[in-house]
Scaffold this motif. Structure first.
Motif, PDB file in Angstrom:
ATOM      1  N   THR B 262      -5.100  -8.938-113.577  1.00  0.00           N
ATOM      2  CA  THR B 262      -3.869  -8.748-112.815  1.00  0.00           C
ATOM      3  C   THR B 262      -3.999  -9.356-111.386  1.00  0.00           C
ATOM      4  OG1 THR B 262      -2.304  -6.956-112.421  1.00  0.00           O
ATOM      5  CG2 THR B 262      -4.322  -6.237-111.890  1.00  0.00           C
ATOM      6  N   PHE B 263      -4.826  -9.677-110.895  1.00  0.00           N
ATOM      7  CA  PHE B 263      -4.969 -10.285-109.659  1.00  0.00           C
ATOM      8  C   PHE B 263      -4.016 -11.436-109.311  1.00  0.00           C
ATOM      9  CE2 PHE B 263      -6.967 -12.964-106.169  1.00  0.00           C
ATOM     10  CZ  PHE B 263      -6.940 -11.854-105.186  1.00  0.00           C
ATOM     11  N   PRO B 264      -4.036 -12.623-110.215  1.00  0.00           N
ATOM     12  CA  PRO B 264      -2.970 -13.718-109.751  1.00  0.00           C
ATOM     13  C   PRO B 264      -1.616 -13.004-109.531  1.00  0.00           C
ATOM     14  CG  PRO B 264      -4.391 -14.173-111.697  1.00  0.00           C
ATOM     15  CD  PRO B 264      -4.787 -12.710-111.532  1.00  0.00           C
ATOM     16  N   VAL B 265      -1.265 -12.105-110.426  1.00  0.00           N
ATOM     17  CA  VAL B 265       0.093 -11.601-110.478  1.00  0.00           C
ATOM     18  C   VAL B 265       0.446 -10.756-109.140  1.00  0.00           C
ATOM     19  CG1 VAL B 265       1.643 -10.060-111.485  1.00  0.00           C
ATOM     20  CG2 VAL B 265       0.270 -11.522-112.895  1.00  0.00           C
ATOM     21  N   LEU B 266      -0.880  -9.911-108.876  1.00  0.00           N
ATOM     22  CA  LEU B 266      -0.644  -9.242-107.556  1.00  0.00           C
ATOM     23  C   LEU B 266      -0.372 -10.135-106.203  1.00  0.00           C
ATOM     24  CD1 LEU B 266      -2.770  -6.022-108.174  1.00  0.00           C
ATOM     25  CD2 LEU B 266      -0.391  -6.345-108.475  1.00  0.00           C
ATOM     26  N   LEU B 267      -1.109 -11.112-106.371  1.00  0.00           N
ATOM     27  CA  LEU B 267      -1.234 -12.276-105.134  1.00  0.00           C
ATOM     28  C   LEU B 267       0.107 -12.745-105.084  1.00  0.00           C
ATOM     29  CD1 LEU B 267      -3.486 -13.602-103.490  1.00  0.00           C
ATOM     30  CD2 LEU B 267      -3.553 -15.342-105.059  1.00  0.00           C
ATOM     31  N   VAL B 268       0.440 -12.985-106.272  1.00  0.00           N
ATOM     32  CA  VAL B 268       2.037 -13.841-106.149  1.00  0.00           C
ATOM     33  C   VAL B 268       2.967 -12.850-105.748  1.00  0.00           C
ATOM     34  CG1 VAL B 268       3.942 -14.676-107.776  1.00  0.00           C
ATOM     35  CG2 VAL B 268       1.508 -15.413-108.045  1.00  0.00           C
ATOM     36  N   THR B 269       2.771 -11.577-106.193  1.00  0.00           N
ATOM     37  CA  THR B 269       3.665 -10.534-105.627  1.00  0.00           C
ATOM     38  C   THR B 269       3.832 -10.371-104.094  1.00  0.00           C
ATOM     39  OG1 THR B 269       3.436  -9.235-107.622  1.00  0.00           O
ATOM     40  CG2 THR B 269       4.530  -7.926-105.718  1.00  0.00           C
ATOM     41  N   VAL B 270       2.411 -10.338-103.505  1.00  0.00           N
ATOM     42  CA  VAL B 270       2.285 -10.213-102.192  1.00  0.00           C
ATOM     43  C   VAL B 270       2.972 -11.603-101.139  1.00  0.00           C
ATOM     44  CG1 VAL B 270       0.606 -10.035-100.280  1.00  0.00           C
ATOM     45  CG2 VAL B 270       0.408  -8.703-102.432  1.00  0.00           C
ATOM     46  N   ILE B 271       2.570 -12.668-101.801  1.00  0.00           N
ATOM     47  CA  ILE B 271       2.968 -13.808-101.175  1.00  0.00           C
ATOM     48  C   ILE B 271       4.486 -13.708-101.423  1.00  0.00           C
ATOM     49  CG2 ILE B 271       3.112 -16.420-101.373  1.00  0.00           C
ATOM     50  CD1 ILE B 271       0.078 -16.010-102.291  1.00  0.00           C
ATOM     51  N   ALA B 272       5.124 -13.879-102.494  1.00  0.00           N
ATOM     52  CA  ALA B 272       6.552 -14.089-102.716  1.00  0.00           C
ATOM     53  C   ALA B 272       7.351 -12.576-102.863  1.00  0.00           C
ATOM     54  CB  ALA B 272       6.662 -14.813-103.995  1.00  0.00           C
ATOM     55  N   GLN B 273       6.937 -11.623-102.000  1.00  0.00           N
ATOM     56  CA  GLN B 273       7.525 -10.533-102.377  1.00  0.00           C
ATOM     57  C   GLN B 273       9.335 -10.358-101.783  1.00  0.00           C
ATOM     58  OE1 GLN B 273       8.250  -7.611-100.032  1.00  0.00           O
ATOM     59  NE2 GLN B 273       7.724  -8.527 -98.026  1.00  0.00           N
ATOM     60  N   ARG B 274       9.404 -11.282-100.881  1.00  0.00           N
ATOM     61  CA  ARG B 274      10.942 -11.577-100.597  1.00  0.00           C
ATOM     62  C   ARG B 274      11.826 -12.271-101.777  1.00  0.00           C
ATOM     63  NH1 ARG B 274      13.595 -11.059 -95.886  1.00  0.00           N
ATOM     64  NH2 ARG B 274      11.847 -10.482 -94.722  1.00  0.00           N
ATOM     65  N   GLU B 275      11.326 -13.068-102.501  1.00  0.00           N
ATOM     66  CA  GLU B 275      11.876 -13.710-103.559  1.00  0.00           C
ATOM     67  C   GLU B 275      12.003 -12.713-104.607  1.00  0.00           C
ATOM     68  OE1 GLU B 275       9.680 -15.370-101.607  1.00  0.00           O
ATOM     69  OE2 GLU B 275      11.098 -16.917-100.767  1.00  0.00           O
ATOM     70  N   ILE B 276      10.887 -11.988-104.868  1.00  0.00           N
ATOM     71  CA  ILE B 276      11.052 -11.094-106.139  1.00  0.00           C
ATOM     72  C   ILE B 276      11.958  -9.991-105.848  1.00  0.00           C
ATOM     73  CG2 ILE B 276       9.579  -9.485-107.229  1.00  0.00           C
ATOM     74  CD1 ILE B 276       7.106 -11.112-106.686  1.00  0.00           C
ATOM     75  N   VAL B 277      11.761  -9.487-104.439  1.00  0.00           N
ATOM     76  CA  VAL B 277      13.008  -8.344-104.127  1.00  0.00           C
ATOM     77  C   VAL B 277      14.285  -8.773-104.500  1.00  0.00           C
ATOM     78  CG1 VAL B 277      13.888  -6.815-102.451  1.00  0.00           C
ATOM     79  CG2 VAL B 277      11.350  -7.165-102.652  1.00  0.00           C
ATOM     80  N   ALA B 278      14.515 -10.354-104.002  1.00  0.00           N
ATOM     81  CA  ALA B 278      15.951 -10.820-104.230  1.00  0.00           C
ATOM     82  C   ALA B 278      16.245 -10.981-105.609  1.00  0.00           C
ATOM     83  CB  ALA B 278      15.880 -12.097-103.536  1.00  0.00           C
ATOM     84  N   GLY B 279      15.328 -11.497-106.258  1.00  0.00           N
ATOM     85  CA  GLY B 279      15.867 -11.654-107.843  1.00  0.00           C
ATOM     86  C   GLY B 279      15.828 -10.385-108.600  1.00  0.00           C
ATOM     87  N   LEU B 280      15.091  -9.663-108.338  1.00  0.00           N
ATOM     88  CA  LEU B 280      15.132  -8.233-109.173  1.00  0.00           C
ATOM     89  C   LEU B 280      16.329  -7.289-108.668  1.00  0.00           C
ATOM     90  CD1 LEU B 280      11.454  -7.419-109.785  1.00  0.00           C
ATOM     91  CD2 LEU B 280      13.209  -7.930-111.396  1.00  0.00           C
ATOM     92  N   SER B 281      16.660  -7.236-107.454  1.00  0.00           N
ATOM     93  CA  SER B 281      17.620  -6.452-106.871  1.00  0.00           C
ATOM     94  C   SER B 281      19.039  -7.020-107.290  1.00  0.00           C
ATOM     95  CB  SER B 281      17.592  -6.068-105.586  1.00  0.00           C
ATOM     96  OG  SER B 281      17.649  -7.197-104.940  1.00  0.00           O
ATOM     97  N   ALA B 282      19.040  -8.252-107.492  1.00  0.00           N
ATOM     98  CA  ALA B 282      20.197  -9.084-107.917  1.00  0.00           C
ATOM     99  C   ALA B 282      20.418  -9.141-109.246  1.00  0.00           C
ATOM    100  CB  ALA B 282      20.112 -10.376-107.407  1.00  0.00           C
ATOM    101  N   GLY B 283      19.351  -9.719-110.039  1.00  0.00           N
ATOM    102  CA  GLY B 283      19.536  -9.663-111.659  1.00  0.00           C
ATOM    103  C   GLY B 283      19.236  -8.016-112.106  1.00  0.00           C
TER     104      GLY B 283
END
Lengths: 312, 288
Positions: B262-283
């Motif tokens: 799960t480490f790679p995924v958590l790393l991406v989450t931390v680095i790209a949290q802004r994009e993820i938040v945007a994508g998930l709250s929109a979609g």
């Protein structure tokens, strides 16, 4: 076709795009379909083909590696009298109700909190969102160790506050609530994010007037915020419902449908029929029923999305 | 589509600055909400850094003393972790890449043609349980002799990546003003040029968001590899699941393996949290 005519065509298209009611002929330009063609082709082969093939298989008595014979709707009639299936259906709805409503309540609460300003908000929000992204299988492994009745850390933590040890996933009565807990842990952040998106678009004027009128925090939430974010809560509700119906990874790792069949939900029943018992025709009938439920919920979701667009 | 960054909100400012009681309530709530996440991840880390005697001690040992990396060494020694990692990279990488190549233009085409029915189809594809695709695809791969190959896994993972990328791209392309492209067409640009030089650069944030979410959901997928993966082609999640059946009470190596998965995924989450938040709250959508 000369350049001139295509230029005229382009002008026409531009005009139709800017006019109030663009005609169908222009909006449905063939050019756009060229862009969608490769994707559509792939979707047709890896997504639509399986759907149609599943429907066809569901009408057959079909075992992996064996013969298959057309049996009409026999698989569906068999499902209607299969107590294991019916029990899994009831269990799934029970699981879904809990795994939908609890994240909704907690998620709305979390969104209200993360909507405020406080130090380290970005960092804490990232930590809060991490469970949603974490690999379910990996997390489920850790939960399994935490649920261990003798050596698990959860029973130790409970003993600190004087609560007797629990059997968690090792007792038929507590297995579903325990799995719900894992699901709540995973997916409350998704509800939070959706509602947070709704909160971000709220107007500020009503709050200013309410404050002048001396409204309490609860009144402001109940009469201003809640009605405005309701469309987003509804979207989260439908998504959570669909996701809870499909729960699989957590169950496969933590309880394998047990003890007995106490945590065998629809999706796990489907997995067992298809890939443990190899009753492919029978499993396909389960997929079709599943599919009907999902389509109905997806259309509801779409309707709610449209509605939320109008309100914002 | 903007990230729900709401630091400017009047409401937020009012409440946060109101009183000591309100602030206490806020921090209690935050502590209550965030602690389960912290507890599970820290416990995972703790288990992975302790020897097996400490791991099954009761009362539990919380802080490893001294921390040991033996479990990680153990996992790499006794399993083909690098192989599984590489399999995951190939499957997820391949599926995301193909997903972007066909999904981005498809999102554009569907958004511009206002093909609402196709969009609904994509949504339903997105919502259908992954398991339901597996029976027909399994039979198909049997006929084609692909069961147990990386190819079969890449193809099935397209079921995850294409719908999410298309769905997110539709949203982003709908946000690109049609007028800009019309102007280009008037100037004699072809549809391809108008897509490539106008719509595509403007929708770039969507490509990032779609790519990241597709990566995460594909990486986390477990069931496809359980059924279709071979001994040497299974991806990390199903490899770890297999370890569970062999090492019932060997918690240290299991926790170490789980963390590695799960480490790679958590790393991406931390680095790209802004994009993820945007994508998930929109979609607001996730995979099946």
């Amino acid at each position: 076709m000369s350049d001139a005519s295509s230029a005229v065509d382009a002008v026409e298209r531009a005009r139709s795009a800017t006019s109030q009611s663009p005609t169908k002929a222009y909006t449905f330009s063939r050019n756009y379909w060229a862009f969608a063609a490769p994707g559509t082709l792939l979707i047709a082969s890896v997504i639509v083909f399986p759907w149609i093939f599943t429907l066809w298989m569901s009408l057959h008595d079909w075992k992996v590696g064996g013969d298959h014979a057309f049996v009409g709707l026999a698989n569906y009639f068999r499902l209607a009298s299969d107590s294991r299936f019916l029990e899994s259906l009831v269990r799934t709805f029970w699981f879904t109700a809990l795994a939908t409503l609890i994240p909704i309540v907690l998620g709305v609460w979390a969104a209200m909190m993360f909507h405020r300003n406080f130090p380290f908000r970005g960092l804490l929000r990232t930590v809060f969102v991490m469970p949603m992204m974490a690999t379910p299988v990996a997390v489920a492994l850790v939960w399994t160790m935490m649920f261990h009745p003798q050596l698990g850390v959860l029973n130790y933590l409970l003993s600190l506050v004087g609560i007797p040890p629990q059997l968690w996933v090792y007792h038929p009565n507590s297995v579903i609530p325990t799995l719900v807990m894992v699901e709540v842990w995973h997916w409350t952040p998704l509800v939070m994010l959706i509602v947070l998106g709704g909160l971000a678009g709220l107007p500020t004027d009503p709050y200013d007037s309410a404050l002048i009128d001396g409204a309490s925090g609860w009144q402001m939430f109940r009469f201003i915020t809640w009605p405005l974010i309701l469309p987003y809560v509804m979207i989260a509700l439908v998504i959570r419902t669909i996701d809870s119906l499909k729960v699989f990874d957590t169950i496969a790792v933590i309880s394998q449908g047990g003890p007995g069949t106490a945590s065998e939900t629809l999706n796990y029943f489907l997995y067992l029929q298809a890939f443990q018992f190899y009753n492919i025709g029978y499993a396909s009938a389960v997929v079709v029923i599943f599919f009907v439920i999902i389509i109905a919920l997806s259309l509801l979701l779409l309707y709610l999305r449209q509605k939320s667009k109008w309100t914002t | 589509m903007a990230a729900p960054d709401v630091s400017q909100s009047m409401f937020g400012a009012h409440v946060a600055g109101r009183s000591l009681g309100a602030r206490l309530g806020l921090w209690t709530s935050i502590a209550f909400l965030v602690s389960p996440a912290i507890l599970v991840f820290l416990w995972m880390l703790s288990l992975s850094l302790k020897n097996d005697i400490d791991n099954i001690a009761f009362p539990p040992v919380f802080i490893p003393k001294p921390p040991t990396l033996d479990n990680y060494v153990n996992v790499f020694d006794q399993n083909k972790m690098m192989q599984y990692f590489w399999n995951s990279v190939l499957v997820t990488g391949g599926a995301v890449l193909v997903g972007l190549l066909v999904g981005v233009p498809a999102g554009y085409g569907i958004a511009r043609a206002k093909a609402h029915r196709t969009a609904i189809l994509i949504l339903i594809a997105r919502m259908t349980p992954a398991l339901s695709y597996l029976i027909p695809l399994f039979l198909l791969f049997q006929v084609l002799n692909l069961v147990g190959t990386i190819w079969a896994l890449v193809i099935t993972h397209l079921v995850i990546t294409i719908p999410i990328i298309v769905w997110i791209m539709i949203g982003y392309f709908e946000g690109v003003p049609q007028e800009l492209e019309d102007a280009a067409l008037v100037d004699g640009a072809t549809s391809w040029q108008s897509f490539r030089y106008i719509a595509l650069p403007l929708a770039r944030p969507g490509i990032v968001v779609g790519g990241i979410l597709a990566f995460i959901f594909s990486w986390n997928n477990f069931i496809f590899s359980v059924v279709l993966g071979g001994k040497n082609t299974r991806t990390l999640p199903s490899a770890v699941y297999n370890m569970l059946t062999f090492e019932q009470l060997s918690w240290g190596p299991l926790a170490a393996a789980a963390l590695l998965v799960t480490f790679p995924v958590l790393l991406v989450t931390v680095i790209a949290q802004r994009e993820i938040v945007a994508g998930l709250s929109a979609g607001g959508l996730k995979d099946g």
